[in-house]
Design a protein around this motif. Structure first.
Motif, short mmCIF file in Angstrom:
data_model
loop_
_atom_site.label_atom_id
_atom_site.label_comp_id
_atom_site.label_asym_id
_atom_site.label_seq_id
_atom_site.Cartn_x
_atom_site.Cartn_y
_atom_site.Cartn_z
N UNK A 113 0.84 -1.20 0.00
CA UNK A 113 0.00 0.00 0.00
C UNK A 113 0.87 1.25 0.00
N UNK A 114 1.97 1.24 0.71
CA UNK A 114 2.86 2.41 0.72
C UNK A 114 3.44 2.68 -0.67
N UNK A 115 3.78 1.63 -1.39
CA UNK A 115 4.25 1.79 -2.77
C UNK A 115 3.15 2.42 -3.63
N UNK A 116 1.93 1.87 -3.50
CA UNK A 116 0.81 2.40 -4.28
C UNK A 116 0.49 3.84 -3.90
N UNK A 117 0.57 4.16 -2.61
CA UNK A 117 0.29 5.52 -2.16
C UNK A 117 1.34 6.49 -2.68
N UNK A 118 2.60 6.10 -2.64
CA UNK A 118 3.68 6.97 -3.11
C UNK A 118 3.51 7.31 -4.59
N UNK A 119 3.11 6.33 -5.37
CA UNK A 119 3.03 6.52 -6.82
C UNK A 119 1.59 6.73 -7.30
N UNK A 120 0.65 6.83 -6.35
CA UNK A 120 -0.77 7.09 -6.66
C UNK A 120 -1.31 6.07 -7.66
N UNK A 121 -1.16 4.80 -7.27
CA UNK A 121 -1.57 3.67 -8.11
C UNK A 121 -2.73 2.95 -7.43
N UNK A 122 -3.80 2.61 -8.15
CA UNK A 122 -4.94 1.89 -7.56
C UNK A 122 -4.52 0.54 -6.97
N UNK A 123 -5.16 0.18 -5.87
CA UNK A 123 -4.93 -1.09 -5.18
C UNK A 123 -6.28 -1.75 -4.96
N UNK A 148 -11.65 11.42 3.33
CA UNK A 148 -10.83 11.55 4.54
C UNK A 148 -9.91 10.34 4.71
N UNK A 149 -10.43 9.15 4.44
CA UNK A 149 -9.65 7.92 4.63
C UNK A 149 -8.68 7.67 3.48
N UNK A 150 -9.06 8.07 2.28
CA UNK A 150 -8.31 7.73 1.07
C UNK A 150 -8.28 8.94 0.13
N UNK A 151 -7.56 10.00 0.50
CA UNK A 151 -7.64 11.26 -0.25
C UNK A 151 -7.19 11.14 -1.70
N UNK A 152 -6.32 10.18 -2.02
CA UNK A 152 -5.87 10.03 -3.41
C UNK A 152 -6.69 9.00 -4.19
N UNK A 153 -7.72 8.45 -3.54
CA UNK A 153 -8.63 7.50 -4.19
C UNK A 153 -7.88 6.34 -4.83
N UNK A 154 -6.97 5.73 -4.06
CA UNK A 154 -6.24 4.59 -4.60
C UNK A 154 -6.88 3.25 -4.23
N UNK A 155 -7.74 3.23 -3.21
CA UNK A 155 -8.31 1.97 -2.75
C UNK A 155 -9.59 1.64 -3.51
N UNK A 156 -9.49 0.64 -4.37
CA UNK A 156 -10.63 0.13 -5.15
C UNK A 156 -11.47 1.25 -5.77
N UNK A 157 -10.86 2.11 -6.57
CA UNK A 157 -11.61 3.23 -7.16
C UNK A 157 -12.67 2.75 -8.14
N UNK A 158 -13.71 3.56 -8.28
CA UNK A 158 -14.79 3.24 -9.21
C UNK A 158 -15.83 2.29 -8.66
N UNK A 159 -15.79 2.05 -7.36
CA UNK A 159 -16.74 1.14 -6.73
C UNK A 159 -17.57 1.88 -5.69
N UNK A 160 -18.74 1.38 -5.43
CA UNK A 160 -19.68 1.82 -4.38
C UNK A 160 -20.26 3.20 -4.65
N UNK A 161 -19.45 4.24 -4.51
CA UNK A 161 -19.98 5.60 -4.60
C UNK A 161 -20.28 5.99 -6.04
N UNK A 162 -21.38 6.69 -6.25
CA UNK A 162 -21.70 7.15 -7.61
C UNK A 162 -20.66 8.17 -8.08
N UNK A 163 -20.58 8.39 -9.39
CA UNK A 163 -19.64 9.37 -9.92
C UNK A 163 -19.91 10.74 -9.34
#
Length: 467
Positions: free
Chosen positions: A67-77, A452-467
């Protein structure tokens, strides 16, 4: 396939993350086409959107490192269990890294005197119950598939036993979670109850990997009942079966399982599982307790069913016969595929208040017929939850469009009845358009929590919340 929206890709960040993770994990980081496609979604009609790489961590610290690698490079996980979810939960619409937690599959501790245990997220429900059996304990949540505990927690799963034992939200005591910045948090202690602070456990249960990655789960367990009885009863119509369901719940019979199969489902199960059940709407039930109590519960249901026009009521405590019936129910998905070879089985679910169940099921059947579709129903109807399975030719764009229309209408119908567009499948990609319709302004507050929890939206983006 039903189209899924692609999100913008961070090509430079993805390339950097791929190189770092390959160096850190070696053979436990894979980028082959087949494994990437496997970790896009395969149990849905939503188009497969594969990740760019798949990593297999073995510890919480390794999860945090990824997760730290993904957060540093702003990559979805995207967290991955065994891929049994049904609404596109594990697709990678912006590419990125799929984190397969299957190698984190240790049962860490069992506390029989406290009726709880601690497991890693890759433990499956069948693995856990096999381990617990000799201690006289079991974990009651049974979604049908041999799903992982982590995936079941993330999607707030339930299943056949929910009418008595509740859903995952009722059976998860505490979690260890790795957050979007790599922090490792514990949401609660192992105590049976607490009023200490915000309930982060319940927030994470059902968050579908969008707020953090679950790495340990503390579960509530049950003692294996002294006796179990299974019952079956046939009805002339689905409406009559639903009336029996409502009466049973309202009468307070402590039924453990109550499953509805319509006529088409019974035909499919008979053919696949070599049974000879009467070809008409069927209720399958299970009762847990002492020998005397399960006999009393079975007899009480028999009287209720008779008043609703039920026929052929039988009950048994014979384990072999009980297992045969419930295995046939669990093999339902495979049974449906035999009806129209070459077609794909598309499952959707809704849940409504018990008082609206019969009406919702009747309207469901009318819509299937109106749209010229092949569909059948099974359901955990003791809590108002049922599943419609459509058989769809994925090469026929008109049939796909009609099936999509049906799913939308069913979701809207359930919401109009003060129900939900998803009783246990979750939102994922497939049901995102209906979340705002169901919960209104609440989704803005969900979005604020996500930000607040995921400001860069790297955790499973495009799911749950509407656009």
């Amino acid at each position: 396939m039903v189209q899924a929206t692609d999100l913008p890709r961070n090509e430079d960040g993805i390339a950097s993350a791929l190189g770092i993770l390959k160096q850190q994990f070696g053979d436990r980081f894979q980028t082959g086409d087949s494994i990437r496609e496997q970790h896009g979604h395969t149990t849905t009609w939503i188009r497969n959107q594969p990740p760019d790489g798949v990593v297999f961590p073995r510890s919480t610290d390794e999860v945090a490192d990824v997760i730290k690698v993904c957060a540093t490079h702003k990559v979805p996980l995207i967290p991955f269990g065994v891929g049994t979810s049904l609404e596109g939960h594990v697709n990678a619409p912006a590419g990125g890294i799929s984190m397969d937690l299957g190698q984190m599959n240790e049962i860490l501790a069992v506390y029989p005197e406290d009726l709880n245990c601690v497991v890693q997220p890759g433990v499956t429900r069948e693995q856990l119950n096999t381990y617990l059996r000799d201690q006289g304990l079991f974990f009651p949540i049974d979604p049908g598939a041999n799903a992982t505990i982590g995936g079941m927690t993330a999607t707030r799963a339930s299943g056949t036993n929910a009418v008595r034992y509740g859903t995952m939200k009722d059976n998860v005591i505490a979690l260890e979670v790795v957050m979007a910045n790599g922090d490792i948090i514990k949401t609660a202690q192992r105590a049976k109850k607490s009023s200490a602070g915000y309930d982060l456990t319940r927030l994470m249960v059902g968050s579908e990997g969008t707020l953090g990655v679950i790495t340990k789960v503390t579960l509530r367990l049950q003692g294996i009942p002294e006796a179990m009885s299974s019952a079956r009863c046939s009805f002339e119509t689905v409406d009559a079966a639903c009336q029996a369901v409502m009466a049973t719940i309202q009468f307070g019979v402590p039924v453990a399982r109550m499953e509805l199969l319509d006529t088409a489902s019974v035909e499919a199960v008979n053919a696949y599982s070599k049974l000879d059940l009467p070809v008409s709407p069927l209720l399958l039930l299970e009762f847990h307790g002492s020998e005397a109590s399960v006999a009393e519960q079975s007899a009480t249901f028999g009287e209720i069913a008779e008043d609703a026009g039920g026929t052929g009521f039988e009950w048994t405590t014979n384990a072999e016969e009980r297992n045969r019936l419930w295995q046939a129910r669990h093999d339902y998905y495979w049974a449906t595929l035999q009806i129209s070879p070459g077609k794909t089985a598309i499952a959707t679910d809704v849940c409504v208040p018990i008082s609206r169940l019969a009406e919702c099921v009747a309207r469901n059947n009318e819509m299937v017929e109106e749209l010229g579709l092949t569909g059948m129903i099974v359901g955990h109807v003791g809590d108002g939850n049922f599943h419609t399975t459509l058989l769809v030719d994925m090469e026929d764009q008109d049939e796909i469009a009609r099936a999509d229309t049906f799913v939308g209408r069913l979701n809207e119908l359930a919401i109009s009845m003060d129900g939900t567009c998803t009783g246990e499948h979750g939102i994922g990609q497939g049901k995102r358009p209906y979340l705002t319709q169901e919960l209104g302004a609440s989704t803005r507050y969900m979005a604020a929590i996500k930000a607040a929890f995921d400001p860069d939206n790297i955790l499973n983006p495009g799911k749950v919340l509407p656009d």
